[in-house]
Design an enzyme around this catalytic site. Structure first.
Site, PDB file in Angstrom:
ATOM      1  N   CYS A   1      -0.011   7.982   0.676  1.00 31.01           N
ATOM      2  CA  CYS A   1      -0.058   8.857   1.847  1.00 31.01           C
ATOM      3  C   CYS A   1       1.218   9.664   2.021  1.00 31.01           C
ATOM      4  O   CYS A   1       1.196  10.756   2.564  1.00 31.01           O
ATOM      5  CB  CYS A   1      -0.335   8.026   3.091  1.00 31.01           C
ATOM      6  SG  CYS A   1       0.854   6.695   3.301  1.00 31.01           S
TER       7      CYS A   1
ATOM      8  N   LYS B   1     -10.353  -6.310   8.050  1.00 33.89           N
ATOM      9  CA  LYS B   1     -11.370  -5.743   7.172  1.00 33.89           C
ATOM     10  C   LYS B   1     -10.646  -4.880   6.121  1.00 33.89           C
ATOM     11  O   LYS B   1     -10.163  -3.788   6.412  1.00 33.89           O
ATOM     12  CB  LYS B   1     -12.352  -4.865   7.983  1.00 33.89           C
ATOM     13  CG  LYS B   1     -13.460  -4.288   7.137  1.00 33.89           C
ATOM     14  CD  LYS B   1     -13.358  -2.762   7.192  1.00 33.89           C
ATOM     15  CE  LYS B   1     -13.946  -2.036   6.027  1.00 33.89           C
ATOM     16  NZ  LYS B   1     -13.614  -2.401   4.692  1.00 33.89           N
TER      17      LYS B   1
ATOM     18  N   GLU C   1      -4.934  17.042   1.394  1.00 34.20           N
ATOM     19  CA  GLU C   1      -4.373  15.918   0.647  1.00 34.20           C
ATOM     20  C   GLU C   1      -5.081  15.818  -0.713  1.00 34.20           C
ATOM     21  O   GLU C   1      -6.306  15.693  -0.762  1.00 34.20           O
ATOM     22  CB  GLU C   1      -4.630  14.652   1.478  1.00 34.20           C
ATOM     23  CG  GLU C   1      -3.683  13.531   1.227  1.00 34.20           C
ATOM     24  CD  GLU C   1      -3.989  12.318   2.112  1.00 34.20           C
ATOM     25  OE1 GLU C   1      -5.110  12.214   2.659  1.00 34.20           O
ATOM     26  OE2 GLU C   1      -3.096  11.475   2.242  1.00 34.20           O
TER      27      GLU C   1
ATOM     28  N   GLU D   1      -2.336   4.945  11.140  1.00 36.76           N
ATOM     29  CA  GLU D   1      -1.490   5.423  10.029  1.00 36.76           C
ATOM     30  C   GLU D   1      -2.411   6.222   9.119  1.00 36.76           C
ATOM     31  O   GLU D   1      -3.190   5.645   8.353  1.00 36.76           O
ATOM     32  CB  GLU D   1      -0.899   4.233   9.266  1.00 36.76           C
ATOM     33  CG  GLU D   1       0.059   3.367  10.060  1.00 36.76           C
ATOM     34  CD  GLU D   1       1.425   4.006  10.255  1.00 36.76           C
ATOM     35  OE1 GLU D   1       1.672   5.095   9.698  1.00 36.76           O
ATOM     36  OE2 GLU D   1       2.237   3.426  10.986  1.00 36.76           O
TER      37      GLU D   1
END
Ligand code: NAP
Length: 484
Positions: free
Chosen positions: A287, A178, A386, A253
């Protein structure tokens, strides 16, 4: 330039391309121009269940196929990807926005995972264990875990897929993927490559569509034995909680908050160039990209001067055009988040050295100017959350001890970097940083041959290297009773 049909089938189940059962579609737009590229099937729980069934049916044959044969198919997929880098790169830029050079680099990186795991397929070794009971024989047999549900993000729409599917398929697992709904087109291209490479029906299945429903199908269906996810920490935690009910194997992750430490014994030109590359690649939507930079006080002025000149030279624009360094952010939420971190920082006393506003250029998309901030304090959002955009805060430190403490002061633990020319410091700081990956005078840890992954709230599991296979195998102990 690549053009798309008005409707693109995004559901590939048991070797057949089809629409969502509901007939629903979702618009995919170009984040640079905001123009519609196409509409893609908006699959749901039922479509995902069909895909899981197909993967389950295909598993026995694929898992028993000789590794050599699996290897050949994966290698062919690698070749097909490499033969088509230009077109695939353009599709990636159109749906995601990153500069074409970066997009083509990503396609080559994505292909390298297929190449690497085509080789690793042949090297999934077991173990023979000397028995304490005389006459007995015992060995450990690695076997593919079964059907894998893979969920991937939009920031690396191609390489995040092959980094998961390469090892899963090599190990003998079957897969339902997906992809992110912002970037389904690269995933569709990868499915076509697998089809063309000769992957048997049902071994790889794709369902574009509703995240919550497809996720639920993965979580509640006992046929799915493993969930591999790349994305936000928030969704990762949800998937882990919900997997508990069936005790599925999970690898995550997740997000990061990478620090860069620039010591006074660093090569400043290298440190500035790589800080720039780490922070502004993919418009800061990576990331592992630097979220905060700590510079030793004695070199702060000189370093920020060098860095500032470089940031000012970055070209913002349409990634398809030559010479563009920074494309748009993926959507409006992306620019809003950068603006929020910027406002919070300036409210608390930060000084804008350059940038500091949405880009007012010739395209409608979600652009933000590359921005450098000074006068930073640790309570600012940009130092703790972040940012996922082209905003870089410069903080200072006095001692190595202070720098390490600041770098480790986060719930994340994905990647950290530092610059030094001192060998003792290289070892000391590498050992002290609480991260899954550390770069010394280097900021690009993601390569096919090495294990990529985080610790703390950046997740667990490794992708890349021979380690990447581990997440897709279970180890069975076989004990055989025998006479001396
Ligand atoms: P996200 O919102 O977590 O989405 C990632 C994927 O999860 C997408 O495919 C998304 O689908 C899907 N998803 C969302 N909600 C779900 C649910 N309830 N059930 C099942 N699937 C669900 O993250 P993102 O904003 O796309 O990606 C950025 C994040 O990924 C950042 O935090 C970044 O650090 C992280 N990331 C980590 C790595 C790494 O290797 N550690 C690499 C790249 C990115 P839809 O798109 O269709 O909503």
């Amino acid at each position: 330039m690549t053009t798309f049909d008005a409707n693109t089938k995004g559901i590939f189940v048991n070797g057949e391309w089809r629409e969502a059962k509901s007939g629903e579609t979702e618009v995919v737009d170009n984040p640079t121009t905001l123009e519609k590229l196409t509409e893609v099937s908006n699959g749901d729980f039922d479509d995902a269940t069909d895909a899981i069934d197909a993967a389950y049916e295909a598993f026995p044959e694929w898992s028993k196929m000789s590794p050599r044969k699996r290897s050949k198919i994966l290698y062919r997929a690698y070749e097909l990807m490499m033969e088509d880098v230009d077109r695939l790169g353009e599709i990636l830029t159109l749906e995601q926005g990153k500069p074409l050079k970066e997009a083509k680099g990503e396609i080559k990186g994505a292909a390298s995972f297929l190449q690497w795991y085509s080789e690793e397929a042949n090297r999934i070794y077991g173990e023979l264990i000397p028995a304490s009971r005389e006459g007995n024989r015992q060995f450990v047999l690695p076997q593919p875990i079964g059907v894998v549900g893979a969920i991937t993000p939009w920031n690396f729409p191609s390489s995040m897929i092959t980094r998961k599917c390469g090892p899963a398929l090599a190990a003998g697992c079957t897969v339902v993927l997906k992809p992110a709904m912002e970037t389904p087109l690269s995933a569709i291209e990868i499915a076509k490559i697998f089809e063309k490479a000769g992957l048997p029906k049902g071994v790889f299945n794709l369902v574009t569509g509703k995240a919550q429903e497809i996720g639920e199908a993965f979580l509640t269906n006992d046929k799915v034995r493993k969930i591999t996810f790349t994305g936000s920490t928030e969704v990762g935690k949800y998937l882990m909680r919900e997997s508990a009910d069936q005790l599925k194997k999970v690898s995550l992750e997740l997000g990061g908050h990478a620090p860069i430490l620039v010591f006074e014994d660093a090569d400043l030109e290298t440190a500035a160039n790589l800080t720039l590359a780490s922070k502004f690649r993919n418009a800061g939507q990576t990331c592992i990209c630097a979220n905060r930079v700590y510079v030793q006080e004695s070199i702060k002025e000189e370093f920020s001067k060098v860095l500032l000149e470089k940031v000012k030279q970055l070209n913002v624009g349409n990634g398809l055009n030559d010479g563009v360094d920074i494309g748009p952010l993926i959507n409006e939420n992306g620019t809003e988040k950068v603006q929020d971190h910027l406002n919070d920082a300036t409210d608390k006393g930060a000084r804008i050295l350059c940038g500091g506003t949405k880009w007012d250029g010739e395209y409608e998309g979600h652009f933000f100017e590359p921005t450098l901030l000074d006068n930073i304090t640790d309570d600012m959002k940009v130092m703790n959350e972040e940012t996922f955009g082209p905003l870089l805060p410069l903080q200072t430190f006095k001692t190595e001890e202070e720098a390490i403490k600041a770098a480790n002061n986060t719930k994340y633990g994905l990647a950290a970097y530092f610059f030094t020319e001192n060998l003792d410091r290289t070892f000391r700081v590498s050992e002290a940083l609480e991260y899954g990956m550390v770069g010394v005078n280097e900021v690009f840890p993601s390569v096919a041959e090495a294990p990529f992954g985080g610790i703390k709230q950046s997740g667990f599991g490794k992708e890349g290297g021979h380690h990447g296979i581990d997440d897709f195998v279970v180890k069975k102990l076989v004990t055989i009773s025998g006479k001396k």
